[in-house]
Write an enzyme that holds these catalytic residues in place. Structure first.
Site, PDB file in Angstrom:
ATOM      1  N   TYR A  23       5.680   2.596 -12.660  1.00  9.10           N
ATOM      2  CA  TYR A  23       5.842   3.375 -11.442  1.00  9.10           C
ATOM      3  C   TYR A  23       4.812   4.492 -11.399  1.00  9.10           C
ATOM      4  O   TYR A  23       4.748   5.337 -12.291  1.00  9.10           O
ATOM      5  CB  TYR A  23       7.255   3.954 -11.367  1.00  9.10           C
TER       6      TYR A  23
ATOM      7  N   LYS B 290       5.090 -11.868  -4.341  1.00  8.59           N
ATOM      8  CA  LYS B 290       4.424 -10.698  -4.906  1.00  8.59           C
ATOM      9  C   LYS B 290       3.927 -10.924  -6.333  1.00  8.59           C
ATOM     10  O   LYS B 290       2.849 -10.455  -6.698  1.00  8.59           O
ATOM     11  CB  LYS B 290       5.373  -9.482  -4.866  1.00  8.59           C
TER      12      LYS B 290
ATOM     13  N   ARG C 132      -0.564 -10.629   8.184  1.00  8.23           N
ATOM     14  CA  ARG C 132      -0.203 -10.579   9.605  1.00  8.23           C
ATOM     15  C   ARG C 132      -0.794  -9.313  10.201  1.00  8.23           C
ATOM     16  O   ARG C 132      -1.375  -8.499   9.491  1.00  8.23           O
ATOM     17  CB  ARG C 132       1.324 -10.539   9.763  1.00  8.23           C
TER      18      ARG C 132
ATOM     19  N   GLU D 194      -3.079  -3.596   0.604  1.00  5.92           N
ATOM     20  CA  GLU D 194      -2.408  -2.312   0.398  1.00  5.92           C
ATOM     21  C   GLU D 194      -2.601  -1.830  -1.036  1.00  5.92           C
ATOM     22  O   GLU D 194      -2.439  -2.587  -1.996  1.00  5.92           O
ATOM     23  CB  GLU D 194      -0.919  -2.441   0.722  1.00  5.92           C
TER      24      GLU D 194
ATOM     25  N   HIS E 172      -0.086   5.939  -0.180  1.00  7.04           N
ATOM     26  CA  HIS E 172      -0.072   4.534   0.211  1.00  7.04           C
ATOM     27  C   HIS E 172      -1.236   4.352   1.182  1.00  7.04           C
ATOM     28  O   HIS E 172      -1.187   4.802   2.319  1.00  7.04           O
ATOM     29  CB  HIS E 172       1.264   4.197   0.878  1.00  7.04           C
TER      30      HIS E 172
ATOM     31  N   GLU F  89       6.758  -3.263 -12.411  1.00  5.02           N
ATOM     32  CA  GLU F  89       5.508  -2.521 -12.443  1.00  5.02           C
ATOM     33  C   GLU F  89       5.741  -1.140 -13.041  1.00  5.02           C
ATOM     34  O   GLU F  89       6.834  -0.591 -12.943  1.00  5.02           O
ATOM     35  CB  GLU F  89       4.949  -2.323 -11.029  1.00  5.02           C
TER      36      GLU F  89
ATOM     37  N   LYS G 277      10.793  -4.947  -8.458  1.00  5.19           N
ATOM     38  CA  LYS G 277      10.513  -5.410  -7.100  1.00  5.19           C
ATOM     39  C   LYS G 277      10.847  -6.890  -6.942  1.00  5.19           C
ATOM     40  O   LYS G 277      10.643  -7.683  -7.866  1.00  5.19           O
ATOM     41  CB  LYS G 277       9.040  -5.202  -6.745  1.00  5.19           C
TER      42      LYS G 277
END
Length: 447
Positions: free
Chosen positions: A202, A116, A292, A275, A208, A200, A158
């Protein structure tokens, strides 16, 4: 074209891939654990091979056994589905060494986008908007606290190798940072054997929103519109829909162009998902890329008329994309509910057991993706999702009504499920009005 494909997965996605291959005239090989000896995918495939005990590490995650099964059956390619080895760059490298085609992107791309923090840095360099945060990985909680204090709270810690909500912690104030960092890091080590973290800012109560992309080996990239995946519990998606009800035509075009730019920045091939987090002001930020097929891919298929699994296979065979961007049309509205064998009244405790009776809904615009049947025993070793119910209609209001009708008709006896919980969400006034975000379930149901 491939003559035979091995499916390195189980459950409804294995069944979905087998059906796509059948339509293309491709033979299939199913692999299964001892717990899945009677699973539907083993009965539908042309061949089936047991690859080990119920424990995933000894079966569906055992790379050597899967490759041995591929070689033994003379399959030319492996489709990984989602989960398990679908985003494991080491497995893709092993496929390449064995001269077995992997139906998905290269090992290098999976590694770059699977990490990430590296993905964030790549997107920053490509001019893709990202959530403000660290460009370099963070390992030490004290170092992380200094960064978070400068950034301003709330922040989210994360895991760089994370997914499925693991290795993530929201931190509201400075004094709680180090404890939450260490908890998230410990989860990351246990789940992914990786202590690399990033931080990050928030974004409070975002949506999303993810864009489905297809990219071939010849540099062609298209997007197939977006999915709103804001209805989540513990960062796990519950309901998905396409298109997003609050995105304008102009914003859709802008986000789609950014998604294509992100895919081209890494030389992406195959189906993938970019995303984003979308805030209340209409600003959007790159969150991650899934390299994927997604669980929720059927809603995109319903509104575009494309078969994403077959597109994946054709791309892996070296064909050009079957569609151009100007020919893609999003028609109507689609919704997917994930039906899990779990008990919502007992903190969503998984409920394995025997399916004593099942009645599936039908009708125009109703689709069922599942691998369960009467008498099937749901094993306790795997994810609790047992069925995906997907509907399509002219608009969102009609799609919600159709989903309520389908949920009302769906009967699964013998195990507890979340059918009633899903039905309740569909009837919630906030959901119906489109006033949703990633905190919807937490706010409305105190979960």
């Amino acid at each position: 074209m491939f003559k035979k494909i091995l499916i390195a997965n189980r459950g409804e996605i294995a069944v979905r891939i087998i059906r796509a291959c059948r339509e293309m005239g491709i033979q299939t090989v199913a692999v299964y654990s001892q717990a899945d000896a009677d699973a539907l995918h083993t009965q539908l495939a042309d061949e089936a091979i047991c690859i080990g005990p119920a424990n995933s590490a000894d079966s569906y995650l055992n790379m050597e056994r899967i490759l041995s099964a591929t070689t033994a059956t003379k399959a030319e390619a492996i489709h990984p589905g989602f989960g398990f080895l679908s985003e494991n760059s080491k497995f893709v490298e092993m496929c390449e060494k064995c001269k077995i085609a992997f139906i998905g992107p290269s090992a290098e791309i999976i590694h770059r986008m699977g990490n990430k923090s590296e993905a964030r840095a790549t997107m920053m360099d490509a001019g893709v908007p990202v959530v403000p945060g660290t460009k370099e990985p963070v390992y030490d909680p004290k170092e992380g606290k200094k960064i978070a204090d400068e950034m301003g709270y709330p922040v989210i810690v994360k895991a760089s190798s994370g997914g499925g909500g693991k290795g993530m912690r929201i931190v509201e104030k400075s004094e709680d940072f180090e404890t939450n960092f260490l908890i998230a890091q410990r989860e990351s080590i246990n789940a992914f054997a990786d202590d690399t973290m990033y931080i990050e800012k928030y974004i409070v109560s975002p949506r999303h929103v993810e864009f489905q992309i297809l990219a071939d080996k010849h540099g062609n990239v298209v997007h197939l519109g977006e999915r709103d995946c804001s209805i989540q519990r513990n960062h796990q998606k519950v309901i998905e829909e396409s298109p997003c009800s609050v995105i304008s035509k102009e914003l859709r075009q802008k986000m789609g162009e950014v998604a294509i730019r992100a895919a081209k920045a890494v030389g992406y091939e195959s189906a993938g998902t970019i995303e984003f987090l979308l805030d209340k002001n209409g600003d959007f930020y790159f969150m991650e890329m899934n390299t994927r097929i997604q669980v929720e891919h059927p809603v995109t298929e319903m509104v575009t008329g494309l078969d994403l699994i077959q597109e994946q296979i054709r791309i892996a065979e070296g064909e050009n994309l079957s569609v151009k961007q100007e020919n893609i049309r999003v028609t109507g509205h689609a919704i997917e509910c994930r039906i899990n064998a779990e008990n919502p009244s007992k903190n969503f405790r998984p409920c394995p057991g025997v399916i004593e009776n099942i009645h599936l809904p039908g009708g125009k615009g109703v689709r069922i993706d599942t691998a369960i049947y009467n008498g099937y025993k749901i094993p306790s070793n795997y994810d609790s999702m047992i069925l995906k119910l997907i509907v399509h209609d002219k608009d969102r209001f009609r799609a919600i009504n159709k989903m309520q009708c389908a949920l009302g008709e769906l009967v699964i006896e013998g195990v507890d499920t979340n059918i009633d919980f899903q039905f309740d969400i569909l009837g919630n006034n906030r959901f119906i009005s489109g006033d949703i975000n990633t905190h919807f379930i937490q706010d409305e149901y105190n979960l």
